[in-house]
Design a protein around this motif. Structure first.
Motif, short mmCIF file in Angstrom:
data_model
loop_
_atom_site.label_atom_id
_atom_site.label_comp_id
_atom_site.label_asym_id
_atom_site.label_seq_id
_atom_site.Cartn_x
_atom_site.Cartn_y
_atom_site.Cartn_z
N ARG A 141 -45.87 -10.60 -18.82
CA ARG A 141 -46.92 -11.38 -19.51
C ARG A 141 -47.36 -10.70 -20.80
N TYR A 142 -47.47 -9.40 -20.74
CA TYR A 142 -47.99 -8.65 -21.89
C TYR A 142 -46.90 -7.76 -22.50
N SER B 131 -48.15 -19.23 -26.62
CA SER B 131 -48.83 -19.90 -25.51
C SER B 131 -50.12 -20.58 -25.95
N SER C 154 -54.88 -16.20 -17.87
CA SER C 154 -55.00 -14.75 -17.68
C SER C 154 -55.52 -14.40 -16.30
N GLU D 1 -57.88 -20.15 -24.07
CA GLU D 1 -58.75 -19.13 -23.49
C GLU D 1 -59.56 -18.42 -24.56
N ARG D 2 -58.93 -18.13 -25.69
CA ARG D 2 -59.66 -17.48 -26.78
C ARG D 2 -60.71 -18.43 -27.34
N GLU E 100 -45.34 -9.97 -27.50
CA GLU E 100 -46.56 -10.01 -28.31
C GLU E 100 -46.27 -9.64 -29.76
N ASP F 23 -53.17 -19.30 -24.05
CA ASP F 23 -53.87 -18.17 -24.68
C ASP F 23 -54.80 -18.67 -25.78
#
Length: 487
Positions: free
Chosen positions: A227-228, A390, A60, A396-397, A233, A393
């Motif tokens: 990306r978003y 991903s 991110s 990162e979370r 999503e 992701d």
């Protein structure tokens, strides 16, 4: 505090960057290979790409306007991780060719012994080894007798000639599908050996133009729009909802897309039925491909769904007696995904080994922490979410959860922290029951399943995962303060 990361792949790079950003100076990354990159270093077979859109498969904090395609290839992805590590100044933290062979909790600290005889000591260990780094070799009689060149796809020899050769590919996961798609017009003859054909989700891949990349450089919002992307999503959310509820509209929609893709793409009715799986879509990891069905219909390609009897010097002998003569044999047979950090010997409190803790199956509370292995945290560890989204992701979370536990140590609230035995047992019971109802448990074999046939995955929605990572339940932690001598 002193920190050790094990593995310099995607998760290890992330952890090192985040620790340095938080002001921690004593950070070392131990990497068993001579380069960083993890699975993107080990895997370099022809046709390898990520099946997540490239702009979504980035940290991110490190967007990349230079991706050449919507789905990036392995060389680009590896170069991206190298650039991120270089730009964030963590290359000097990595000790290459340092495979950890023993990791022990002794006297309130972790001691790591490496294969080169160097020892390291740390207060906190981040296990970032991931699940996909132990190649699984097929148990086929005569493999060692093959007179041509046989290689696992994770140990690919770039010098092997493929053009105009007779090539066999054993395995039809993402790797096998990508290899066949890449070699279909290069090999003189290409045999795809499929024990179980796969459902394939159609996708569109395309190259970015120079003008588009220039626009990405000048306007980061254009990158963010990809990306978003709400559609991407939304697909992630629908996919995870379909996984946890096999009877949902989301899963039926996925199955219909895959069925239509097969039936409209493959003209030959015999080949079409050869390629039709006998299990539900997404029971195995769903394959995304823009062109496999097109490529497998080229004249040089043979789809072989019969049983393999043995491998001979000349090629592969089938149970019906057919011999497929080959020059090169690619073993796209996946990984032992249940090992994680093993075969490293890991000892926690009172000499408890990781093998003992994982005697039934590999698991960790919220995929992060294990009772009696204090200050040891996983990224993309056992029971993490898996699927077509991903893993950057995911990591990162997960780092948000790990950072909260590190904060407890930094504040002095704990000297040792790990999940409590009660919280671990409750999590495992709840997770196992939920996993048994997911699409992964609907009747196929896959690397998701443990020895008891239970999927070793996060069985709830992706939003539930995001919420759990953002809000750790510290009451579920075994927080201990070391006894200190009186002043």
């Amino acid at each position: 505090m002193r920190f050790l990361m094990i593995g310099a792949g995607m998760s290890g790079i992330l952890a090192a960057i985040k620790l340095r950003e938080a002001g921690h100076d004593d950070v070392i990354v131990l990497e068993k290979a001579d380069q960083l990159g993890g699975t993107w270093r080990d895997n370099r077979y022809p046709g390898l790409t990520c099946d997540v859109p490239a702009h979504a498969y980035t940290y991110s904090f490190a967007p990349n306007p230079e991706w050449s395609r919507f789905f990036a290839g392995a060389d680009e992805i590896r170069a991206y991780f190298e650039k991120v590590a270089r730009d964030h100044g963590i290359l000097p933290l990595i000790r290459f060719n340092r495979e950890v062979i023993d990791l022990s909790w002794e006297g309130g600290e972790w001691r790591a012994a490496t294969g080169v005889g160097e020892d390291y000591v740390a207060d906190v260990v981040i296990v970032a080894s991931g699940p996909l780094h132990h190649p699984r070799m097929p148990d086929i009689e005569g493999l060692e007798s093959f007179a041509g060149q046989a290689m696992h796809t994770a140990r690919w020899d770039d010098s092997v000639a493929l053009d105009g050769k007779r090539v066999g590919v054993i395995g039809c996961g993402s790797t096998g599908v990508q290899m066949v798609s890449a070699l279909a017009d290069r090999a003189a003859r290409l045999v795809h050996f499929q024990r179980n054909p796969q459902w394939i989700m159609p996708v569109v891949d395309f190259a970015y133009t120079d003008a588009e990349r220039e626009a990405f450089r000048n306007d980061p919002s254009l990158v963010d729009a990809i990306r978003y992307d709400p559609e991407y999503e939304g697909n992630v959310q629908r996919f995870t909802m379909g996984i946890i509820d096999p009877d949902s509209e989301a899963m039926h929609a996925i199955e219909e897309l895959c069925r239509v893709n097969l039936e409209q793409s493959v003209a030959d009715p015999v080949l079409r039925e050869q390629l039709r799986p006998n299990y539900r879509a997404a029971c195995k990891r769903l394959i995304y491909s823009p062109n496999y069905y097109e490529r497998v219909q080229l004249p040089a390609v043979v789809v072989e769904t019969g049983g393999i009897e043995r491998i001979e010097p000349a090629g592969v002998r089938m149970k019906d007696g057919t011999l497929h003569e080959l020059d090169v044999l690619a073993l796209a047979t996946g990984f032992d995904a249940q090992k994680f950090i093993r075969p490293t010997t890991v000892r926690g409190r009172d000499g408890l080994t990781l093998d003992e803790a994982w005697e039934d199956h590999a698991s960790a509370y919220m995929a992060i922490t294990i009772p009696d292995f204090p200050n040891m945290f996983f990224l993309n560890g056992p029971t993490s979410p898996v699927g077509n989204f991903s893993l950057i992701d995911v990591a990162e979370r997960q780092w948000s959860f790990v950072a909260a536990l590190i904060a407890e140590l930094a504040s002095g609230a704990c000297d040792e922290i790990s999940a409590s035995a009660e919280a671990m047992a409750a999590y495992d019971t709840r997770r196992t029951a939920a996993a048994a109802g997911t699409i992964f448990a609907s009747g196929c074999s896959s690397w998701y399943l443990d020895k008891n046939g239970v999927p070793m995955t996060w069985p709830w929605s992706y939003q539930a995962f995001a919420d759990a990572m953002a809000n750790p339940v510290l009451a579920d932690m075994d927080c201990r303060v070391a006894a200190r001598a009186a002043a």
